[in-house]
Design a protein around this motif. Structure first.
Motif, PDB file in Angstrom:
ATOM      1  N   ALA A 123     -16.580 -33.732  75.803  1.00 50.63           N
ATOM      2  CA  ALA A 123     -16.259 -33.421  77.199  1.00 50.63           C
ATOM      3  C   ALA A 123     -17.403 -33.771  78.138  1.00 50.63           C
ATOM      4  N   GLN A 124     -18.644 -33.565  77.697  1.00 44.21           N
ATOM      5  CA  GLN A 124     -19.784 -33.909  78.546  1.00 44.21           C
ATOM      6  C   GLN A 124     -19.839 -35.409  78.812  1.00 44.21           C
ATOM      7  N   ARG A 133     -11.337 -31.770  86.728  1.00 43.13           N
ATOM      8  CA  ARG A 133     -11.375 -30.806  87.825  1.00 43.13           C
ATOM      9  C   ARG A 133     -12.307 -29.652  87.475  1.00 43.13           C
ATOM     10  N   LYS A 134     -12.109 -29.085  86.264  1.00 45.28           N
ATOM     11  CA  LYS A 134     -12.946 -27.986  85.776  1.00 45.28           C
ATOM     12  C   LYS A 134     -13.300 -28.253  84.327  1.00 45.28           C
ATOM     13  N   LEU A 135     -14.498 -27.786  83.943  1.00 46.35           N
ATOM     14  CA  LEU A 135     -14.966 -27.978  82.575  1.00 46.35           C
ATOM     15  C   LEU A 135     -15.533 -26.666  82.061  1.00 46.35           C
ATOM     16  N   ILE A 136     -15.045 -26.240  80.897  1.00 45.12           N
ATOM     17  CA  ILE A 136     -15.588 -25.055  80.234  1.00 45.12           C
ATOM     18  C   ILE A 136     -16.087 -25.500  78.863  1.00 45.12           C
ATOM     19  N   ALA A 181     -14.914 -39.792  73.186  1.00 47.16           N
ATOM     20  CA  ALA A 181     -14.647 -39.516  74.597  1.00 47.16           C
ATOM     21  C   ALA A 181     -13.714 -40.576  75.176  1.00 47.16           C
ATOM     22  N   LYS A 182     -13.943 -41.831  74.820  1.00 44.39           N
ATOM     23  CA  LYS A 182     -13.074 -42.914  75.294  1.00 44.39           C
ATOM     24  C   LYS A 182     -11.641 -42.697  74.801  1.00 44.39           C
ATOM     25  N   ASP A 183     -11.490 -42.284  73.537  1.00 43.05           N
ATOM     26  CA  ASP A 183     -10.154 -41.982  72.999  1.00 43.05           C
ATOM     27  C   ASP A 183      -9.496 -40.841  73.772  1.00 43.05           C
ATOM     28  N   ALA A 184     -10.273 -39.799  74.079  1.00 43.26           N
ATOM     29  CA  ALA A 184      -9.723 -38.654  74.807  1.00 43.26           C
ATOM     30  C   ALA A 184      -9.254 -39.067  76.197  1.00 43.26           C
TER      31      ALA A 184
END
Length: 130
Positions: free
Chosen positions: A60-61, A72-75, A33-36
């Motif tokens: 993503a979570q 903004r949005k998460l799917i 997640a940190k890399d992303a």
């Protein structure tokens, strides 16, 4: 992704050490997640919509928890929480469901997010174009 890209800017990437990416693969979802987040910020993006699948959903979570202002949005598709109850069995259950479907030509309704109409019933036709 091609269908989404017809109306939205889409950026896909391989995590460090995965696919065509170089470097050592991070050992935790938190490191991924940190890399992303580093990747998103390196692109100069301030807010993004994230569509993630499988382990990407776990990543993503963590991004939403650590940097909520960035999303903004998460799917989330085909995923669960890292370390969540039963998550370690997902691969085995998925493989068993695939084999079962091959032999019976049926998909378990519990494996799907929506049910198919009963046999002999046609789905309703949409009156709106596209």
């Amino acid at each position: 992704m091609d269908g989404i890209a017809t109306k939205h800017r889409v950026i896909t990437f391989d995590n460090r050490g995965v696919g065509a990416s170089t470097g050592s693969t991070p050992k935790t979802i938190q490191e991924m997640a940190k890399d992303a987040v580093t990747f998103i910020r390196a692109l100069g993006l301030e807010r993004v919509d994230i569509l993630s699948f499988s382990m990407g959903g776990m990543i993503a979570q963590v991004i939403v928890q650590s940097d909520p202002q960035l999303v903004r949005k998460l799917i989330l598709a085909g995923t669960g929480p890292a370390g969540g109850e039963g998550i370690k069995n997902v691969t085995r259950v998925s493989h068993l469901d695939t084999v079962r479907a091959l032999f019976t030509f049926r998909i378990r309704s519990s494996s799907c997010s929506s049910r198919a109409p009963p046999t002999g019933v046609e789905p309703e036709k949409s009156s709106s174009p596209g």
